[in-house]
Design an enzyme around this catalytic site. Structure first.
Site, PDB file in Angstrom:
ATOM      1  N   HIS A 388       4.470   5.868   3.280  1.00 10.36           N
ATOM      2  CA  HIS A 388       5.160   7.035   2.713  1.00 10.36           C
ATOM      3  C   HIS A 388       6.465   7.343   3.460  1.00 10.36           C
ATOM      4  O   HIS A 388       6.809   8.510   3.653  1.00 10.36           O
ATOM      5  CB  HIS A 388       4.242   8.259   2.725  1.00 10.36           C
ATOM      6  CG  HIS A 388       3.130   8.188   1.717  1.00 10.36           C
ATOM      7  ND1 HIS A 388       3.304   8.483   0.391  1.00 10.36           N
ATOM      8  CD2 HIS A 388       1.824   7.829   1.855  1.00 10.36           C
ATOM      9  CE1 HIS A 388       2.152   8.324  -0.258  1.00 10.36           C
ATOM     10  NE2 HIS A 388       1.237   7.915   0.615  1.00 10.36           N
ATOM     11  N   ASP A 451      -2.199   7.355   5.251  1.00 15.55           N
ATOM     12  CA  ASP A 451      -2.819   7.094   3.960  1.00 15.55           C
ATOM     13  C   ASP A 451      -1.996   6.111   3.124  1.00 15.55           C
ATOM     14  O   ASP A 451      -0.798   5.965   3.299  1.00 15.55           O
ATOM     15  CB  ASP A 451      -2.991   8.396   3.181  1.00 15.55           C
ATOM     16  CG  ASP A 451      -1.655   9.090   2.903  1.00 15.55           C
ATOM     17  OD1 ASP A 451      -0.852   9.190   3.852  1.00 15.55           O
ATOM     18  OD2 ASP A 451      -1.420   9.518   1.766  1.00 15.55           O
ATOM     19  N   GLU A 452      -2.686   5.447   2.220  1.00 17.44           N
ATOM     20  CA  GLU A 452      -2.095   4.660   1.140  1.00 17.44           C
ATOM     21  C   GLU A 452      -1.077   3.621   1.608  1.00 17.44           C
ATOM     22  O   GLU A 452      -0.028   3.428   0.997  1.00 17.44           O
ATOM     23  CB  GLU A 452      -1.469   5.593   0.095  1.00 17.44           C
ATOM     24  CG  GLU A 452      -2.488   6.474  -0.598  1.00 17.44           C
ATOM     25  CD  GLU A 452      -1.887   7.348  -1.664  1.00 17.44           C
ATOM     26  OE1 GLU A 452      -2.621   7.716  -2.609  1.00 17.44           O
ATOM     27  OE2 GLU A 452      -0.690   7.708  -1.573  1.00 17.44           O
ATOM     28  N   VAL A 453      -1.383   2.934   2.692  1.00 11.54           N
ATOM     29  CA  VAL A 453      -0.546   1.815   3.111  1.00 11.54           C
ATOM     30  C   VAL A 453      -0.836   0.637   2.178  1.00 11.54           C
ATOM     31  O   VAL A 453      -1.993   0.259   1.998  1.00 11.54           O
ATOM     32  CB  VAL A 453      -0.808   1.448   4.579  1.00 11.54           C
ATOM     33  CG1 VAL A 453      -0.084   0.163   4.950  1.00 11.54           C
ATOM     34  CG2 VAL A 453      -0.374   2.589   5.482  1.00 11.54           C
TER      35      VAL A 453
END
EC number: 3.2.1.52
Length: 671
Positions: A388, A451-453
């Protein structure tokens, strides 16, 4: 140069779900209402809905795509005549549209000389559906005969009041102890902000009824006791926050009677004994996707205090923007805080071609932190890393491996948005940033996201692959390199367990967490921070966002948990599956009653519950360009989560809560 420059263009968008063998269609229709034809242009739109990388399109082509920003090109040599309409139909989106806020919420036309023309945008229509679109808070009327004689949210542990006395004009707060004086001052500031003209706090010369604030040792830190008698009212607590919460309860009782004298009574006698069920009662706000001015933040904090919430998780960075001043790296806000046509970060999620955005100066942050502290609220800043980070990288390109090749994509469609765990520069920059943040946020709890790598992160970085070979062996590095330019992350967050990405992220998190611990800080992370099981569980906590089962499993592993599952506590999710409701739907939907009745520890063992810090609601801001949508999505569900966090489960009642929820303040109160 364009051959014509129209004075009026109209854009309409619609959604046709798949039916009878036909694919779904997201249709954009640009009508030329000017007196001149239009040529050599492109149509730029943004909104929560994203065109899929494997785009299928009729009537034009995609000239540029970055996450939810798309530029559509008409056919070569196309001219849009006066009175004519150019129609583009997209048959492949990252996910089907489900609500009217999913479509374009900003649009403009760019001409071949680089100039732009902003277009008014109407909500996307669902073909065949003419239901009125919902905005603003749904009113919950107070019944003529409510389930309790006093209106309090969240409901206290013990309420035993009786009788009726004339409703006071307001309250004159009497205090001598410094804690009591501070509580009285904080409460006065609170009601001046939320209910400025009601005169809730007033001197005895203006008819204020005396309320004695007393410090009483031995009570829990947020507990209070309130006594009503013919002689007056007293509130006792051992801390400033406990006294403050007692005043909030008294203020809620008073407003209920003032606004609905037929339904409620101001007590003549009795007692209220109260303390929270959970220590962590929070709200997360994403200020990266949409910017909220400091005045909005202050009023939101006041609303949190009125709900007896005590944690504000401030999501200050994401792919779309960087929102906090850092002296060492002014480019973070000079570049990362602004979006617009031709800027490093293009128009996204409702921003138009003009430069727009903003950030919080250090002076503003200090003022907000102090204000929150007086209201019993601790602020946890989040800098979301290592993923992100698109906006951060636009400001600080040195965070990227200079030899990196190819691209990988996040679930939101951002390319190469992860800062590199194998570069020493990464840690130099982050440690400098975190030192400045620690000075601003004395609660000394820093959330680092994690998160969300994407599964393919760093697959084209020679530095990362060399480090991965050291950590996991040459075979793992070779396998990871083959993920280069493979789009894996389109319809859901990748599961990176066991991958080279997970190994590299664990390397990163272990070092960052050790640094924060060396500065006396607790590290927060989303549940993905558990990858590799490398962070010190005694100096960290995780926010469980998928479901209560995942949070329970992490508690079993020894992690302290804040439970905030998307299907119940993500307040950007819609109130129902209907098209006319605003919001998102990827995690499901949750009506206020469902949010209220949701059990955040359903099925947890006693041992797992020992690792529960508490709960928090989360506001992600993709759909919040329209602040009336914010009101509809957040209220009264914010109060529903607050009651779960404060009130013992056996004392909860949806019917009582519903009767009182309409008395709670909202942020904007737009129709």
């Amino acid at each position: 140069m364009p051959t014509t420059r129209p004075s009026a263009l109209q854009l309409e968008t619609s959604w046709q779900p798949a039916a009878n063998g036909s694919p779904p269609a997201y249709t954009l229709s640009l009508k030329n209402r000017s007196s001149r034809p239009l040529s050599r242009f492109r149509l730029c739109v943004s909104g929560p809905g994203r065109v899929d990388p494997s785009v299928e399109i009729d009537g034009g082509t995609v000239g540029e795509r970055l996450s939810n920003f798309t530029a559509f090109l008409p056919p070569e040599g196309f001219e849009l005549a006066t009175g004519a309409t150019w129609t583009v139909s997209v048959h492949a989106l990252s996910w089907p549209l489900s609500h009217w806020t999913d479509g374009a919420n900003s649009a403009y036309v760019e001409f071949d000389d680089g100039s732009t023309l902003s277009l008014p945008v109407s909500p996307t229509r669902l073909i065949g559906n003419n239901a009125p679109l919902k905005r603003g808070v749904e009113a919950y009327p107070v019944p003529d005969v409510p389930p309790a004689p006093v209106s309090i949210v969240p409901w206290p542990n013990h309420v035993s009041v009786s009788g009726r006395r004339p409703t006071p004009a307001g309250f004159a707060l009497t205090a001598t102890d410094p804690k009591a004086v501070a509580a009285a001052g904080a409460f006065t500031d609170l009601v001046d902000l939320l209910f400025a003209v009601e005169g809730m706090v007033r001197p005895s010369s203006e008819g204020g009824m005396p309320v004695a604030l007393r410090v009483k040792n031995g009570l829990a830190s947020e507990a209070y006791e309130m006594d009503f008698s013919e002689a007056g009212i007293s509130i006792s607590a051992s801390t400033q926050t406990g006294l403050f919460y007692g005043l909030v309860t008294l203020g809620q009782i008073w407003r209920g009677v003032r606004l609905h004298p037929h339904a409620f009574k101001f007590p003549l006698e009795g007692q209220i004994r109260d303390e929270p069920a959970m220590g962590w009662r929070g709200l997360h706000l994403d200020v990266a996707r949409q910017f909220y001015a400091s005045g909005e933040i202050r009023k939101l904090l006041a609303i949190l205090a009125w709900n007896k919430l005590n944690r504000f998780h401030w999501h200050l960075s994401d792919d779309e923007a960087w929102r906090v001043e850092i002296d060492a790296y002014p480019a973070l806000t000079e570049i990362g805080a602004w979006r617009g046509h031709g800027l490093p970060v293009p128009p996204l999620l409702g921003s138009g071609p003009e430069r727009s955005g903003g950030y919080y100066t250090k002076a503003t942050v200090r003022e907000i932190v102090a204000f929150a502290k007086d209201l019993g609220i601790e602020i946890v800043p989040e800098i979301d890393v290592p993923g992100h980070c698109f906006a951060m990288q636009q400001a600080l390109p040195e965070l990227r491996d200079p030899a990196e090749i190819g691209s990988y994509y996040s679930v939101q469609g951002f390319p190469d948005n992860c800062i590199n765990p194998a570069r020493e520069k990464t840690y130099e920059v982050l440690e400098t940033i975190f030192r400045e943040l620690i000075e601003l946020f004395p609660f000394k709890t820093i959330h680092v996201g994690a998160d969300e790598v994407p599964l393919g992160a760093w697959s084209g970085s020679p530095q990362a692959l060399a480090r991965l070979a050291q950590l996991g062996g040459p075979a793992m590095a070779e396998a990871h390199s083959k993920r280069l330019n493979v789009i894996t992350n389109t319809h859901g967050a990748d599961d990176i367990n066991g991958s080279g990405t997970a190994v590299l992220q664990a390397l990163f998190l272990e070092r960052i967490q050790k640094f924060l611990a060396s500065q006396g800080c607790v590290t927060g992370g989303w549940e993905e921070a558990a990858h590799g099981n490398v962070i010190d569980k005694s100096a960290s906590y995780l926010c469980g966002w998928r479901n209560v089962e995942v949070s329970a499993a992490l508690a079993d592993e020894g992690y302290e948990m804040v439970v905030c599952p998307g299907q119940a506590y993500y307040l950007d999710m819609a109130n129902s599956p209907d098209w006319d409701e605003p919001g998102a739907s990827w995690a499901g939907w949750s009506a206020p009653e469902m949010t209220y009745n949701f059990d955040p520890v359903a099925g947890w063992s006693d041992a797992q519950k020992q690792k529960l810090r508490g709960v928090q609601a989360c506001i992600w801001s993709e759909a919040m360009t329209d602040r009336a949508v914010f009101d509809r999505l957040v209220f009264p569900r914010l109060s529903a989560v607050a009651e779960t966090a404060w009130t013992r489960p056996e004392s909860k009642s949806w019917e009582r809560f519903k009767a009182f929820a309409g008395l709670m303040p909202v942020l904007y109160d737009y129709p």
